[in-house]
Write a protein that holds these residues in place. Structure first.
Motif, PDB file in Angstrom:
ATOM      1  N   ARG A 158       1.317  -0.694  -0.058  1.00 27.02           N
ATOM      2  CA  ARG A 158      -0.056   0.035  -0.080  1.00 27.02           C
ATOM      3  C   ARG A 158       1.026   0.818  -0.002  1.00 27.02           C
ATOM      4  N   ILE A 159       1.683   1.366  -1.676  1.00 23.44           N
ATOM      5  CA  ILE A 159       2.455   2.859  -1.639  1.00 23.44           C
ATOM      6  C   ILE A 159       2.040   3.323  -2.750  1.00 23.44           C
ATOM      7  N   GLY A 160       1.797   5.023  -2.248  1.00 28.16           N
ATOM      8  CA  GLY A 160       0.668   5.728  -3.520  1.00 28.16           C
ATOM      9  C   GLY A 160       2.730   6.403  -3.447  1.00 28.16           C
ATOM     10  N   ALA A 161       1.363   7.543  -4.174  1.00 25.22           N
ATOM     11  CA  ALA A 161       2.265   8.635  -4.577  1.00 25.22           C
ATOM     12  C   ALA A 161       1.349  10.375  -5.331  1.00 25.22           C
ATOM     13  N   LEU A 162       1.972  11.512  -4.468  1.00 24.46           N
ATOM     14  CA  LEU A 162       1.037  12.553  -3.895  1.00 24.46           C
ATOM     15  C   LEU A 162       1.519  13.804  -4.210  1.00 24.46           C
ATOM     16  N   HIS A 170       5.854  14.336 -11.135  1.00 22.85           N
ATOM     17  CA  HIS A 170       6.268  13.748 -10.612  1.00 22.85           C
ATOM     18  C   HIS A 170       5.296  12.028 -10.353  1.00 22.85           C
ATOM     19  N   ALA A 171       4.576  12.863  -9.368  1.00 18.24           N
ATOM     20  CA  ALA A 171       3.554  11.921  -8.938  1.00 18.24           C
ATOM     21  C   ALA A 171       3.094  10.958 -10.084  1.00 18.24           C
ATOM     22  N   PHE A 172       2.614  11.335 -11.249  1.00 19.08           N
ATOM     23  CA  PHE A 172       1.959  10.051 -12.332  1.00 19.08           C
ATOM     24  C   PHE A 172       2.934  10.072 -13.274  1.00 19.08           C
ATOM     25  N   TRP A 173       3.930  10.804 -12.972  1.00 20.50           N
ATOM     26  CA  TRP A 173       5.465   9.378 -13.757  1.00 20.50           C
ATOM     27  C   TRP A 173       5.310   8.925 -13.542  1.00 20.50           C
ATOM     28  N   LEU A 174       5.399   8.848 -11.726  1.00 21.10           N
ATOM     29  CA  LEU A 174       6.506   7.480 -10.807  1.00 21.10           C
ATOM     30  C   LEU A 174       4.945   6.409 -11.079  1.00 21.10           C
ATOM     31  N   ALA A 183      -1.589   3.768  -6.521  1.00 22.23           N
ATOM     32  CA  ALA A 183      -2.503   4.640  -6.223  1.00 22.23           C
ATOM     33  C   ALA A 183      -1.601   5.891  -6.196  1.00 22.23           C
ATOM     34  N   ALA A 184      -1.987   6.874  -7.108  1.00 19.60           N
ATOM     35  CA  ALA A 184      -1.104   8.168  -6.943  1.00 19.60           C
ATOM     36  C   ALA A 184      -2.194   9.152  -7.267  1.00 19.60           C
ATOM     37  N   ALA A 185      -1.748   9.972  -6.622  1.00 17.32           N
ATOM     38  CA  ALA A 185      -3.053  11.311  -7.128  1.00 17.32           C
ATOM     39  C   ALA A 185      -2.534  12.916  -7.202  1.00 17.32           C
ATOM     40  N   ALA A 186      -2.594  13.301  -8.291  1.00 15.25           N
ATOM     41  CA  ALA A 186      -1.827  14.524  -8.549  1.00 15.25           C
ATOM     42  C   ALA A 186      -3.227  15.713  -8.742  1.00 15.25           C
ATOM     43  N   SER A 187      -2.435  17.393  -8.719  1.00 13.55           N
ATOM     44  CA  SER A 187      -3.078  17.922  -9.063  1.00 13.55           C
ATOM     45  C   SER A 187      -2.426  18.992  -9.755  1.00 13.55           C
ATOM     46  N   MET A 233      -5.244   9.502  -9.519  1.00 17.37           N
ATOM     47  CA  MET A 233      -6.176  10.185  -9.526  1.00 17.37           C
ATOM     48  C   MET A 233      -6.131  11.759  -9.952  1.00 17.37           C
ATOM     49  N   ILE A 234      -7.160  12.433 -10.682  1.00 14.62           N
ATOM     50  CA  ILE A 234      -6.113  13.844 -11.680  1.00 14.62           C
ATOM     51  C   ILE A 234      -6.916  14.961 -11.235  1.00 14.62           C
ATOM     52  N   ALA A 235      -6.148  16.565 -10.560  1.00 19.00           N
ATOM     53  CA  ALA A 235      -7.248  16.954 -10.378  1.00 19.00           C
ATOM     54  C   ALA A 235      -6.331  18.369 -10.871  1.00 19.00           C
TER      55      ALA A 235
END
Length: 298
Positions: A158-162, A170-174, A183-187, A233-235
């Motif tokens: 359960r490791i994510g990127a934010l 960085h979050a969505f590329w990683l 799971a990754a959240a990129a804003s 998730m993209i914001a």
């Protein structure tokens, strides 16, 4: 060669190796949790970091790589996790602690305590040597994922990127490159790069993002689509220079197609505020935390 392999080659090499050594500095109380000053060592360079974690005793918890923003504020690096920045409604550290989620934030090259060599000098050196500063950043973040995965207080499944702004990229590329990211959240930084170049909006991005030949190899939507079927998730706001609606919609369409093809449409989430610029809003923060609660903390 897969798209992930081709991207790694364009970046100048990814994933990076693990951190060779970790030293611990100050240890602080953080509302009942622990905030550690760490120093990683990689490729002959010290990489300061903050690690927010529970005290010893509880079962392993989920964790995120928290990628800090740019904002031309090179003094702010890892401390963004606990101090925030003007474009955020507040620091993420207390919210992540409330979720029961540990967090690791590294000073990226040229930020925080790593300003001795500036972004331009670093980027030029990498390009002349056939690499990229962006690749170095992602390799270090990937080594950070390795640190979390090996830590006895972290649940490696359960490791994510934010992240926000540069941290969003960085979050969505990683997540695209590293399948350990669940799971990754990129804003506030997600748009088709080819369209940004055509419009001139790419000038708003730092030199760190320069990856020679990238536009001819893959679009933003295709890159982010490598995250499927894992959660993403993209914001964004459409008054944001980094997410103009036409360029955002192209990337969004390609990303939705990738998730549909993977049979994972329910794992992709968008939060769009058309009248918002390059800033986080309370609604955006709530959406990000709800996403992390559902997809990572569970």
């Amino acid at each position: 060669m897969t798209l992930r392999d081709r991207l790694g080659a364009l970046l100048g090499g990814y994933p990076g190796d693990s951190f060779a050594l970790v030293t611990q500095g100050r240890v602080r109380d953080f509302d009942g949790w622990v905030l550690e000053d760490l120093c990683f060592h990689r490729a002959g360079e010290d990489i300061p970091a903050l690690f927010l974690r529970p005290p010893e005793g509880p079962p392993p918890v989920p964790a995120v790589i928290y990628a800090h923003a740019h904002g031309n504020n090179y003094a702010t690096g890892r401390e963004e996790l606990v101090e925030g920045r003007p474009a955020l409604i507040g620091p993420y550290g207390p919210d992540l602690k409330a979720l029961g989620c540990a967090a690791l934030c590294l000073d990226m090259p040229s930020f925080g305590n790593r300003q001795a060599s500036d972004e331009q000098a670093r980027a030029k050196a990498h390009l002349w040597r056939g690499g990229t500063l962006f690749g170095q950043m992602l390799a270090e973040l990937g080594a950070g994922v390795g640190f979390l995965a090996d830590h006895h207080l972290v649940d490696a499944t359960r490791i994510g990127a934010l992240g926000f702004s540069m941290g969003s990229t960085h979050a969505f590329w990683l997540a695209a490159l590293d399948v350990r990211i669940r799971a990754a959240a990129a804003s506030c930084s997600f748009a088709d790069l080819g369209m940004l170049v055509e419009s001139g909006a790419h000038e708003g991005h730092g030199l760190y993002m320069t990856v020679p030949g990238l536009v001819g190899q893959a679009s933003t939507g295709e890159i982010a689509g490598l995250t499927a079927p894992r959660a993403l998730m993209i914001a964004a706001g459409f008054r944001d220079w980094s997410t103009p609606e036409p360029a955002f919609r192209k990337a969004e369409g390609e990303l939705r197609a990738a998730y549909a093809a993977a049979g994972a449409a329910e794992k992709l989430r968008f939060h769009i505020e058309p009248e918002i610029g390059h800033q986080e809003t309370p609604a955006m923060r709530r959406a990000v935390l709800d996403f992390l609660r559902q997809e990572l903390v569970g």
